[in-house]
Design a protein around this motif. Structure first.
Motif, short mmCIF file in Angstrom:
data_model
loop_
_atom_site.label_atom_id
_atom_site.label_comp_id
_atom_site.label_asym_id
_atom_site.label_seq_id
_atom_site.Cartn_x
_atom_site.Cartn_y
_atom_site.Cartn_z
N LEU A 46 -12.08 -11.30 1.44
CA LEU A 46 -11.99 -10.19 0.51
C LEU A 46 -12.03 -8.85 1.24
N SER A 47 -12.90 -8.75 2.24
CA SER A 47 -12.99 -7.51 3.02
C SER A 47 -11.68 -7.24 3.76
N LYS A 48 -11.10 -8.29 4.35
CA LYS A 48 -9.82 -8.12 5.07
C LYS A 48 -8.70 -7.74 4.10
N LEU A 49 -8.71 -8.36 2.93
CA LEU A 49 -7.66 -8.09 1.96
C LEU A 49 -7.74 -6.66 1.44
N GLN A 50 -8.95 -6.15 1.23
CA GLN A 50 -9.10 -4.78 0.76
C GLN A 50 -8.66 -3.76 1.80
N ASP A 51 -8.85 -4.08 3.07
CA ASP A 51 -8.47 -3.15 4.14
C ASP A 51 -7.00 -3.24 4.52
N ALA A 52 -6.33 -4.33 4.12
CA ALA A 52 -4.93 -4.51 4.52
C ALA A 52 -4.03 -3.55 3.74
N PRO A 53 -3.09 -2.89 4.40
CA PRO A 53 -2.16 -2.00 3.69
C PRO A 53 -1.13 -2.80 2.90
N SER A 54 -0.77 -2.28 1.75
CA SER A 54 0.25 -2.91 0.91
C SER A 54 1.49 -2.02 0.92
N VAL A 55 2.60 -2.55 1.43
CA VAL A 55 3.82 -1.75 1.60
C VAL A 55 5.02 -2.56 1.13
N SER A 72 10.64 -5.38 28.78
CA SER A 72 11.44 -5.68 29.96
C SER A 72 12.51 -6.68 29.62
N GLU A 73 13.45 -6.81 30.50
CA GLU A 73 14.59 -7.69 30.22
C GLU A 73 14.15 -9.15 30.15
N SER A 74 13.14 -9.55 30.95
CA SER A 74 12.68 -10.94 30.95
C SER A 74 11.91 -11.28 29.69
N ASP A 75 11.31 -10.28 29.03
CA ASP A 75 10.51 -10.52 27.83
C ASP A 75 11.25 -10.12 26.57
N SER A 76 12.56 -9.98 26.65
CA SER A 76 13.30 -9.51 25.49
C SER A 76 13.30 -10.52 24.36
N SER A 77 13.10 -11.81 24.67
CA SER A 77 13.09 -12.83 23.62
C SER A 77 11.71 -13.06 23.05
N ASN A 78 10.69 -12.45 23.63
CA ASN A 78 9.33 -12.64 23.13
C ASN A 78 8.99 -11.55 22.13
N ARG A 79 7.95 -11.79 21.36
CA ARG A 79 7.55 -10.79 20.40
C ARG A 79 6.77 -9.69 21.10
N SER A 80 6.84 -8.50 20.56
CA SER A 80 6.17 -7.35 21.14
C SER A 80 5.29 -6.70 20.08
N GLY A 81 4.32 -5.93 20.56
CA GLY A 81 3.43 -5.25 19.64
C GLY A 81 2.29 -6.17 19.21
N ARG A 82 1.24 -5.59 18.71
CA ARG A 82 0.10 -6.38 18.26
C ARG A 82 0.24 -6.74 16.80
N GLU A 83 -0.43 -7.79 16.40
CA GLU A 83 -0.34 -8.29 15.03
C GLU A 83 -1.17 -7.41 14.10
N GLU A 84 -0.60 -7.14 12.94
CA GLU A 84 -1.27 -6.35 11.91
C GLU A 84 -1.32 -7.15 10.63
N LEU A 85 -2.50 -7.15 9.99
CA LEU A 85 -2.64 -7.81 8.70
C LEU A 85 -2.11 -6.88 7.61
N VAL A 86 -1.04 -7.28 6.95
CA VAL A 86 -0.40 -6.44 5.94
C VAL A 86 -0.05 -7.29 4.73
N ILE A 87 0.26 -6.58 3.64
CA ILE A 87 0.74 -7.19 2.40
C ILE A 87 2.12 -6.58 2.13
N VAL A 88 3.14 -7.43 2.21
CA VAL A 88 4.53 -6.97 2.06
C VAL A 88 5.07 -7.48 0.74
N ARG A 89 5.68 -6.57 0.00
CA ARG A 89 6.28 -6.92 -1.29
C ARG A 89 7.80 -6.82 -1.16
N GLY A 90 8.50 -7.87 -1.56
CA GLY A 90 9.95 -7.84 -1.47
C GLY A 90 10.59 -8.98 -2.21
N LEU A 91 11.90 -9.06 -2.15
CA LEU A 91 12.68 -10.09 -2.82
C LEU A 91 13.05 -11.18 -1.82
#
Length: 397
Positions: A46-55, A72-91
């Motif tokens: 519940l605490s994590k859900l309340q703090d998560a942004p809804s976009v 870098s070119e060798s890591d172009s197929s890997n994911r980048s950036g840190r993970e963020e807990l979010v709530i995404v609304r879409g179709l």
């Protein structure tokens, strides 16, 4: 409820109330601990859900932070950036529809419902066989089978088909921004829509008659269901979002009870807060009940143990008295016989005088009567009435 089921319930209740309810108290304590663990997990979610942004999908990139300017070119197929807990609304939309204009887009990779014809990205087909059970002329067989083992026959079969899909913003088409939904390792409930539901009866056969005669289960109907996640459905995705090759991707979070749901953030918070409150009061109720029952059982068993200890002490005292009286009885039997009047005990006038009192020294009692005098509250010599400390047996040489 049959007599056999009543016997089982009575046996279970007697087992639960054994040791003055100690087994029941331990069971409630275990349930209370499990409830407390679930309450802690639910409170954290519940605490994590309340703090998560809804976009919306179009605003998702604004909340994602990328480490470093470029990969870098060798890591172009890997994911980048840190993970963020979010709530995404879409179709919901098939991934092949937003991958670009290629020859693959001419034939979109989507699923089609077999019965309704709706286009979907997830199709779940479930067939449930419904059984009837009559005890028949040999009804004890069904009761015995219910106690010893469950039926090994599968009552339900389910198949799940999925294709890669994404969430898009319904206000933009063609979709400029989208987020890929990663279903790997997700065991959360899916917001599927039922598009087909039919119960078909199963015709009886001669074998069915034999099954019913001997009290075995026999099929009477087949329930066929089909559920889908249709394209264009408005859902929320709750999970860890990151950039993979510059494209947002979201995966489920095992600490949260939601992944794909029709509820909005406010509805999820209200639902999870209600569940957390129920778990909180349930843990208090179960904990209080277990402490009360265990305390009652402890006091009762403690009192029983003290009573048993008291009875054991009394039995030991009786055995010690009997051990002391046994040689006295043998001595008294030796003293019986033809005894001159001048040598008879002054108390019982039956046995010979054998014990002298200390300190007065009077030899006027047999050993049994001397021991009886010694056990008095204030022992005194029966002749001189002087207080005595003990007696000494006198043996003839």
């Amino acid at each position: 409820m049959s007599s056999h089921e009543q016997a089982i319930v009575s046996l279970l209740s007697n087992f639960a109330l054994s040791f003055d309810g100690a087994v029941l108290g331990l069971t409630l304590a275990y349930a209370a601990v499990r409830t407390i663990v679930k309450f802690t997990s639910s409170s954290s979610a519940l605490s994590k859900l309340q703090d998560a942004p809804s976009v919306r999908v179009s605003d998702l990139r604004s909340v994602l932070s990328v480490e470093g300017g470029s990969d870098s070119e060798s890591d172009s197929s890997n994911r980048s950036g840190r993970e963020e807990l979010v709530i995404v609304r879409g179709l919901v939309e098939a991934k092949s529809a937003v991958e670009g204009v290629t020859w693959k887009s001419l034939r979109q990779n989507v699923l089609v419902s077999q019965d309704s014809g709706d286009r979907a990205v997830i199709v779940q087909r479930t067939q449930t066989c419904i059984y009837n059970e009559w005890k028949g002329f040999f009804g004890w067989t069904s009761d015995l089978r219910a106690i010893l083992s469950r039926s090994l026959r599968e009552r339900k079969s389910s198949s799940l088909r999925t294709v890669p899909f994404v969430l898009i913003d319904g206000s933009q088409w063609p979709a400029a921004d989208y987020v890929v939904v990663n279903m790997d390792g997700s065991k959360h409930h899916l917001p599927l829509t039922t598009v087909y539901h039919q119960l078909q009866p199963i015709n009886a056969s001669p074998y069915t008659f034999l099954q019913a005669l001997f009290g075995h289960e026999y099929p009477v109907g087949l329930l066929d269901e089909e559920k889908i996640l249709p394209i264009g459905k408005d859902v929320s995705a709750v999970g860890l979002c990151f950039l993979k090759n510059g494209i947002p991707e979201i995966k489920s979070c095992s600490d949260l009870p939601y992944f794909l749901t029709e509820m909005t953030k406010d509805q999820m918070v209200i639902d999870l807060a209600f569940r957390t409150k129920i778990l909180f009061w349930s843990s208090i109720l179960l904990g209080s009940a277990s402490i009360g029952i265990l305390g009652f059982a402890f006091v009762r068993n403690w009192n029983r143990w003290k009573e048993w200890r008291q009875r054991r002490r009394e039995e030991q005292q009786q055995q010690s008295r009997a051990a002391v009286d046994e040689p006295n009885t043998q001595i008294a039997e030796d003293e019986l016989g033809d005894v001159p009047d001048g040598q008879l005990c002054v108390i019982c006038l039956v046995r010979r005088r054998r014990s002298a009192f200390v300190p007065c020294g009077h030899l006027v009692c047999c050993q049994r009567c001397a021991l009886s005098v010694e056990r008095e509250v204030s022992p005194k010599c029966p002749v001189c009435r002087q207080p005595i400390s003990n007696s000494v047996r006198i043996y003839d040489s």
